[in-house]
Design a protein around this motif. Structure first.
Motif, PDB file in Angstrom:
ATOM      1  N   TRP A 147       1.652   4.222  11.529  1.00 26.11           N
ATOM      2  CA  TRP A 147       1.133   3.209  12.448  1.00 26.11           C
ATOM      3  C   TRP A 147       1.217   3.641  13.904  1.00 26.11           C
ATOM      4  CZ3 TRP A 147       4.367   0.882  16.017  1.00 26.11           C
ATOM      5  CH2 TRP A 147       5.748   0.996  15.786  1.00 26.11           C
ATOM      6  N   GLN A 148       2.255   4.405  14.244  1.00 24.82           N
ATOM      7  CA  GLN A 148       2.329   4.843  15.644  1.00 24.82           C
ATOM      8  C   GLN A 148       1.187   5.791  15.980  1.00 24.82           C
ATOM      9  OE1 GLN A 148       6.301   6.420  16.126  1.00 24.82           O
ATOM     10  NE2 GLN A 148       7.218   4.376  16.346  1.00 24.82           N
ATOM     11  N   ALA A 149       0.635   6.410  14.960  1.00 28.80           N
ATOM     12  CA  ALA A 149      -0.482   7.340  15.151  1.00 28.80           C
ATOM     13  C   ALA A 149      -1.820   6.690  14.832  1.00 28.80           C
ATOM     14  CB  ALA A 149      -0.274   8.581  14.295  1.00 28.80           C
ATOM     15  N   GLY A 150      -1.814   5.388  14.577  1.00 27.72           N
ATOM     16  CA  GLY A 150      -3.084   4.706  14.374  1.00 27.72           C
ATOM     17  C   GLY A 150      -3.497   4.494  12.930  1.00 27.72           C
ATOM     18  N   VAL A 151      -2.613   4.807  11.989  1.00 32.37           N
ATOM     19  CA  VAL A 151      -2.953   4.574  10.580  1.00 32.37           C
ATOM     20  C   VAL A 151      -2.876   3.075  10.278  1.00 32.37           C
ATOM     21  CG1 VAL A 151      -2.221   4.979   8.189  1.00 32.37           C
ATOM     22  CG2 VAL A 151      -2.207   6.859   9.857  1.00 32.37           C
ATOM     23  N   ASP A 152      -3.939   2.540   9.693  1.00 29.13           N
ATOM     24  CA  ASP A 152      -3.961   1.119   9.339  1.00 29.13           C
ATOM     25  C   ASP A 152      -3.355   0.858   7.972  1.00 29.13           C
ATOM     26  OD1 ASP A 152      -5.535  -0.044  11.605  1.00 29.13           O
ATOM     27  OD2 ASP A 152      -7.030   1.376  10.891  1.00 29.13           O
ATOM     28  N   VAL A 153      -3.644   1.747   7.047  1.00 24.37           N
ATOM     29  CA  VAL A 153      -3.204   1.548   5.657  1.00 24.37           C
ATOM     30  C   VAL A 153      -2.763   2.887   5.077  1.00 24.37           C
ATOM     31  CG1 VAL A 153      -3.820   0.637   3.386  1.00 24.37           C
ATOM     32  CG2 VAL A 153      -4.962  -0.243   5.413  1.00 24.37           C
ATOM     33  N   LEU A 154      -1.648   2.842   4.361  1.00 22.88           N
ATOM     34  CA  LEU A 154      -1.109   4.044   3.726  1.00 22.88           C
ATOM     35  C   LEU A 154      -1.025   3.843   2.220  1.00 22.88           C
ATOM     36  CD1 LEU A 154       0.527   6.795   3.807  1.00 22.88           C
ATOM     37  CD2 LEU A 154       2.590   5.370   4.002  1.00 22.88           C
ATOM     38  N   SER A 155      -1.549   4.797   1.469  1.00 19.38           N
ATOM     39  CA  SER A 155      -1.261   4.869   0.031  1.00 19.38           C
ATOM     40  C   SER A 155      -0.028   5.744  -0.109  1.00 19.38           C
ATOM     41  CB  SER A 155      -2.421   5.527  -0.733  1.00 19.38           C
ATOM     42  OG  SER A 155      -3.612   4.817  -0.577  1.00 19.38           O
ATOM     43  N   LEU A 156       1.086   5.112  -0.420  1.00 21.67           N
ATOM     44  CA  LEU A 156       2.360   5.833  -0.495  1.00 21.67           C
ATOM     45  C   LEU A 156       2.652   6.198  -1.942  1.00 21.67           C
ATOM     46  CD1 LEU A 156       5.053   6.782   0.768  1.00 21.67           C
ATOM     47  CD2 LEU A 156       5.933   4.468   0.363  1.00 21.67           C
ATOM     48  N   GLY A 157       2.662   7.465  -2.222  1.00 24.59           N
ATOM     49  CA  GLY A 157       2.845   7.905  -3.598  1.00 24.59           C
ATOM     50  C   GLY A 157       4.297   8.139  -3.960  1.00 24.59           C
ATOM     51  N   ALA A 158       4.637   7.850  -5.190  1.00 22.86           N
ATOM     52  CA  ALA A 158       5.954   8.199  -5.716  1.00 22.86           C
ATOM     53  C   ALA A 158       5.840   8.928  -7.046  1.00 22.86           C
ATOM     54  CB  ALA A 158       6.803   6.937  -5.883  1.00 22.86           C
ATOM     55  N   THR A 159       4.729   8.775  -7.713  1.00 19.72           N
ATOM     56  CA  THR A 159       4.592   9.315  -9.072  1.00 19.72           C
ATOM     57  C   THR A 159       4.779  10.831  -9.113  1.00 19.72           C
ATOM     58  OG1 THR A 159       2.987   7.554  -9.490  1.00 19.72           O
ATOM     59  CG2 THR A 159       3.103   9.349 -11.110  1.00 19.72           C
ATOM     60  N   LYS A 160       4.154  11.535  -8.178  1.00 19.48           N
ATOM     61  CA  LYS A 160       4.222  12.999  -8.212  1.00 19.48           C
ATOM     62  C   LYS A 160       5.617  13.513  -7.851  1.00 19.48           C
ATOM     63  CE  LYS A 160      -0.600  13.631  -6.683  1.00 19.48           C
ATOM     64  NZ  LYS A 160      -1.201  14.212  -7.890  1.00 19.48           N
ATOM     65  N   ASN A 161       6.428  12.642  -7.305  1.00 20.18           N
ATOM     66  CA  ASN A 161       7.686  13.090  -6.712  1.00 20.18           C
ATOM     67  C   ASN A 161       8.899  12.422  -7.356  1.00 20.18           C
ATOM     68  OD1 ASN A 161       9.199  14.573  -4.771  1.00 20.18           O
ATOM     69  ND2 ASN A 161       9.205  12.831  -3.353  1.00 20.18           N
ATOM     70  N   GLY A 162       8.772  12.051  -8.652  1.00 19.41           N
ATOM     71  CA  GLY A 162       9.958  11.570  -9.337  1.00 19.41           C
ATOM     72  C   GLY A 162       9.838  10.238 -10.040  1.00 19.41           C
ATOM     73  N   ALA A 163       8.820   9.439  -9.689  1.00 20.44           N
ATOM     74  CA  ALA A 163       8.652   8.171 -10.387  1.00 20.44           C
ATOM     75  C   ALA A 163       7.874   8.391 -11.679  1.00 20.44           C
ATOM     76  CB  ALA A 163       7.934   7.165  -9.495  1.00 20.44           C
ATOM     77  N   LEU A 164       7.858   7.352 -12.526  1.00 16.61           N
ATOM     78  CA  LEU A 164       7.068   7.422 -13.757  1.00 16.61           C
ATOM     79  C   LEU A 164       5.612   7.114 -13.446  1.00 16.61           C
ATOM     80  CD1 LEU A 164      10.072   6.138 -14.418  1.00 16.61           C
ATOM     81  CD2 LEU A 164       9.170   6.167 -16.741  1.00 16.61           C
ATOM     82  N   ALA A 165       5.418   6.031 -12.718  1.00 14.97           N
ATOM     83  CA  ALA A 165       4.081   5.603 -12.301  1.00 14.97           C
ATOM     84  C   ALA A 165       4.300   4.530 -11.256  1.00 14.97           C
ATOM     85  CB  ALA A 165       3.272   5.056 -13.473  1.00 14.97           C
ATOM     86  N   ALA A 166       4.244   4.902  -9.989  1.00 18.51           N
ATOM     87  CA  ALA A 166       4.483   3.910  -8.935  1.00 18.51           C
ATOM     88  C   ALA A 166       3.914   4.418  -7.630  1.00 18.51           C
ATOM     89  CB  ALA A 166       5.977   3.625  -8.779  1.00 18.51           C
ATOM     90  N   GLU A 167       3.037   3.624  -7.070  1.00 20.52           N
ATOM     91  CA  GLU A 167       2.442   3.893  -5.769  1.00 20.52           C
ATOM     92  C   GLU A 167       2.473   2.560  -5.023  1.00 20.52           C
ATOM     93  OE1 GLU A 167       0.647   7.204  -5.375  1.00 20.52           O
ATOM     94  OE2 GLU A 167       1.734   7.615  -7.232  1.00 20.52           O
ATOM     95  N   ALA A 168       2.360   2.608  -3.730  1.00 19.92           N
ATOM     96  CA  ALA A 168       2.319   1.355  -2.976  1.00 19.92           C
ATOM     97  C   ALA A 168       1.263   1.453  -1.893  1.00 19.92           C
ATOM     98  CB  ALA A 168       3.684   1.060  -2.361  1.00 19.92           C
ATOM     99  N   VAL A 169       0.521   0.372  -1.751  1.00 18.06           N
ATOM    100  CA  VAL A 169      -0.407   0.267  -0.626  1.00 18.06           C
ATOM    101  C   VAL A 169       0.322  -0.481   0.489  1.00 18.06           C
ATOM    102  CG1 VAL A 169      -2.641  -0.585   0.158  1.00 18.06           C
ATOM    103  CG2 VAL A 169      -2.359   0.213  -2.205  1.00 18.06           C
ATOM    104  N   LEU A 170       0.429   0.156   1.657  1.00 17.53           N
ATOM    105  CA  LEU A 170       1.127  -0.436   2.794  1.00 17.53           C
ATOM    106  C   LEU A 170       0.138  -0.742   3.908  1.00 17.53           C
ATOM    107  CD1 LEU A 170       3.636   0.897   1.381  1.00 17.53           C
ATOM    108  CD2 LEU A 170       4.543   1.253   3.685  1.00 17.53           C
TER     109      LEU A 170
END
Lengths: 349, 349, 349, 349
Positions: free
Chosen positions: A191-214
């Motif tokens: 947000w400090q750089a102007g991003v309105d929405v982030l798709s935050l991934g967790a699946t590739k990095n240790g989760a089973l299946a979990a992403e979040a739209v922020l």
């Protein structure tokens, strides 16, 4: 020696433990009205130093497509890199869920710049009813070439977006790898750089299946719950998504995992770069290594049991580009073995 | 005393154990090319005594909407009960993912019959370009009223569908509850009775988030992988969906869990029916109890900490209908306590 | 001196007369069951020497989008020229009505070749659920650069399409201009060359608003009436579309009109090419002239009352490309005056 | 004796003359930037005593579907009469172009009332992400039963809509018939009564193919040009739509035509009502007559060459309901002949 993708990995024990705890915690309200989901929103707000509207989903494709659907009308266009995941690997999901058209823009090392975007926009007629109207920019962090946008680069793109009346989305399927490498605050990349929405991934990095739209601009999220449900992406036992994401953030697991994967990619890159006939195609900044080598050599490596993908067609000189991905649970031995295999095979050729 | 839904439940330990095992099993190909997914297709084929094309997804809404999208063109119509989940509780997901229109048909106890469907079809003009064209029938098993279709009833609907050139879908979010109660073979309730596609639910009955779309006519599944991906419903670490479903089937866990929930519903129903002023609204055949009582009484029960939902508006005489759902992990004490609470509150009124 | 487009023109008196006659012919069945529409299908069948399924619509955008919707699934891709009308000037209508993604391919003089298409296809993964799947090719005849495909060129593309399992669509908004110039049979440019569906335009060439979608493979048309209606493109008083198209074909009016427009374009091109500082950007083969000149000169011509559009941005050297279009009713004096104006203005500069 | 519909009619000479004049008026800017379209907006503004945003299209289906798409999000619901044209006769076009779901409400004589709508809304959960969210009401004026809403009735529905946070659309395919009969100002039936958007029809009442979407709240129209283009409904030679509509309004042609059709319907109704065994099913307020008679009698009338449609199935007692429509160019002799035929046939039965 499986470097096919970071989604060939398993799941981290801490995340499994969180699921087990959540599973045994007794009845909880469905569809996100549970304590885990409430805690998640608070946790992400603190992490990003900004109030956020958080919507967990089970896939990165859903996160990207739904996030972009919130940023563009059906006659809108989404500027993205020519090799962005949303362009190359999601079977038209953004179009299907938003109606918008993707506007792919080539760029070195998988990266977009204001100049590249400006050149693309210059070919379009804003306000002309006969054309799709640019509505948003989508960045991938890390990019499809395993490179990273620095905070100042994102900020330049954010400023460009504002100037042009466009919204800015970040596909953060590998956001953790970026933060771990750059050592900056999540806020500085978003947000400090102007991003309105982030798709935050967790699946590739240790989760089973979990992403979040922020959503950092919560007005944009007003209708998101309907979009998510209508696309079939509202999980009933939402606690199990939220619990994964909470465990992912606890004790900096997301950064620890990403740091490990990044480090293995560094070692892999260094080892391969030292093999005669091999060359890195892009800077290695996250957990992906793109290496150029003779296709015949690649064939022998694959034949010896290594797993990785070609990245584009073999050139006329018989050389191709290949992608190798490390993950949070890639064994160190796999890296060592593969480097040795590559060296040995190259030398015996 | 949480009877709000069967999705307020946790997850079964055996399913969690399967996830843990899958998580630690080392790298596995993504997107369904893993051994768990291969085993699942074989297992379901054996269970249903018929070759099946299997597509796991994370939500029941996705299973229903994508399954129906495979059965109808965008100008098609889907006959369903007026209170079907796809009509009342999925925010238009079937329409969003298929383009089709739902054609709701009222019917006693949540059930459709050939006669009801024939009457509805008689009001439509088949082959007329000005009208949506009936393309499929969707049944819920168990129904939204907690009742069941017997094999002969499904078969009659299947024969009707074939006669009319319609496809037959079954929303089996609570299919286990039906099979457990009816004691029949899964085949007898599905393909032997004319069902083309089944949405097989596991989430409400012990899984964390796992449903499967089963095609008995594999030609219908030809394009399904594109539909699923394009809607964002292809999970990358598919093994975690397949492992849940395998554990769900192992040792008849699905039937054991459903039997338990059904039995608790029976006890709840019997207990409540004996309370003066209370009456069952529908036969209790699965794990849902619909009970009529004075709204004032319901208010007091909720005020005392019980959780359940009104089902429709309060009538002019002050009485309403309320839904109570039991699950695989509902404590027996909750049932006993709630019956006692209802009796005590009713008598003290 | 209005060369802005061929849709700035009026309508041909013979077509108006046909409308007047149809208007006074008493009651006629609506929605295409009228005698004019029946006659149209027969007439087009004779003209194209092949049975055709004919669907008149009021706009070229509708003709293209609906035709392509019949050729591709929602996850399909449509290969087209990078400057095709469907890509640049229809606000995403193909995507909106079909779901498919356009796959733009650059090519000299607005034209596609099998080699260009093969190169584009080589970058895609057929049969991979993660990618949009190529389903059709769309050609524009004449092209957006005012050039033409010869029968052998279309046939080569048709053979390529068949080889690749793709359908072939032709956007014939200016099909008459092509046939008039090439002097070949309509069949030779369409079904004999592998075209499955033709959008046959009449609006730009003398009609008020009339286009027809022609299917040479009638199986492909099976569901078209539903597609057309559902998109709002079924006119109730269809006789008025069919009557326009019949009059358009009567006495070769379509070819006479196109020949006139083509001839004026030839004269315009010859005149402008002889002006110092001006150069033709593409061969003039239909009714469009693309001319390169200094932007300052173009400004002066526009200031003097001429009407035409820039075609792309002005280059660094101050020169731009401009499009001038002649129509069936462009006055010869306008051509003469414009050439004189251009010459005079260029010489006085 | 063709009473099948008012779209079996031809076109009015004054409208044809206007087309001829527009056709010969020399080049004009395309896509609505022509003088006819400018004049149309001014003319409609004056007629409705309110600034309007006007968008001509060629079909009523397009007018309705696009208008409603501007009033509802994809997860929205549109309350309409159970027999509204958008529900029964447009093949799902509203859903296709807007995403929304129609929420049909039965009502006597084709009419909706606030009470009926309130009862329907009471069954829905506003603000619940699991349900389609009511967003708009669509009225048909005249209704599908040939009846009319008085200004006070529309105003009551408009007030209800505002109270409920819903937008109000009017399908005015036969708006002229309503105004001609009620003798009120167009404003009184539209914006003064709370109508946000009107689909103003001309096709059924003398035009060849011309409808207009009128927005009284111009903010709602902001994106409409993109919606129209994207659906393929932007005509290039827009002057020919606008010229039809201007001629339609000139010299009160729209009211003169409608008055004539209404008057013929009155005579037809009076004549038929006097035939033994025949009875009017609804009040005759516009240009449609719904008459109940023995199906056997209807068969004989059709066999004698009369044209009209059954309206719903034949009842058990052998009687059916039939619709007869008069138009601006229905011959008086047809009305006289049909009444005589009906009388003679009924008496000879």
């Amino acid at each position: 020696m499986n470097f096919a993708s970071d989604n060939v990995g398993g799941a981290h024990p801490a995340i499994l433990a969180a699921l087990a705890e959540a599973a045994a915690s007794g009845p909880a309200a469905a569809y996100g009205a549970d304590p885990y989901s409430a805690a998640l929103a608070a946790r992400l707000g603190a992490l990003f130093e900004h109030a956020v509207a958080v919507f967990p989903v089970a896939t990165g494709t859903a996160a990207n497509a739904l996030a972009l659907a919130a940023l563009t009308p059906p006659w809108g266009g989404v500027l993205c890199h020519a090799h962005a995941h949303i362009q190359d690997d999601e079977c038209g999901a953004v179009e299907a869920l938003s109606g918008a058209r993707l506007l792919p823009v080539p760029g070195a090392d998988g990266k977009l710049t204001p100049a590249l975007l400006a050149a693309r926009l210059a070919t379009m007629r804003r306000g002309d009813q006969h054309q799709v109207q640019p509505a948003a920019i989508s960045l991938s962090q890390a990019t499809e070439c395993g490179t990273l946008y620095r905070p100042a680069e994102v900020a330049a793109l954010g400023a460009f977006a504002r100037d042009q009346g466009l919204r800015l989305h970040m596909d953060g399927a590998r956001f953790a790898n970026a933060v771990a490498r750059l050592g900056c605050a999540p806020a500085a990349l978003t947000w400090q750089a102007g991003v309105d929405v982030l798709s935050l991934g967790a699946t590739k990095n240790g989760a089973l299946a979990a992403e979040a739209v922020l959503f950092f601009d919560r007005d944009l999220a007003r209708d998101f719950s309907y979009r998510r449900k209508r696309a079939g992406h509202l999980l009933s036992k939402m606690r199990f998504l939220s619990a994964q994401l909470l465990a992912y953030l606890d004790h900096d697991l997301w950064l620890v995992n990403a740091q490990r994967a990044n480090g293995l990619a560094d070692r892999l890159a260094a080892g391969l770069a030292a093999v005669p006939g091999l060359a890195l195609a892009h800077p290695v900044e996250a957990n992906e290594v793109f290496v150029e080598m003779p296709a015949a050599l690649a064939e022998r490596l694959l034949g010896a049991g290594a797993q990785f993908y070609p990245w584009g067609p073999t050139a006329a000189d018989g050389r191709g580009c290949y992608r190798l991905v490390t993950g949070f649970d890639t064994p160190e031995t796999a890296v060592r073995q593969f480097i040795a295999l590559a060296r040995g095979t190259a030398e015996s050729a």
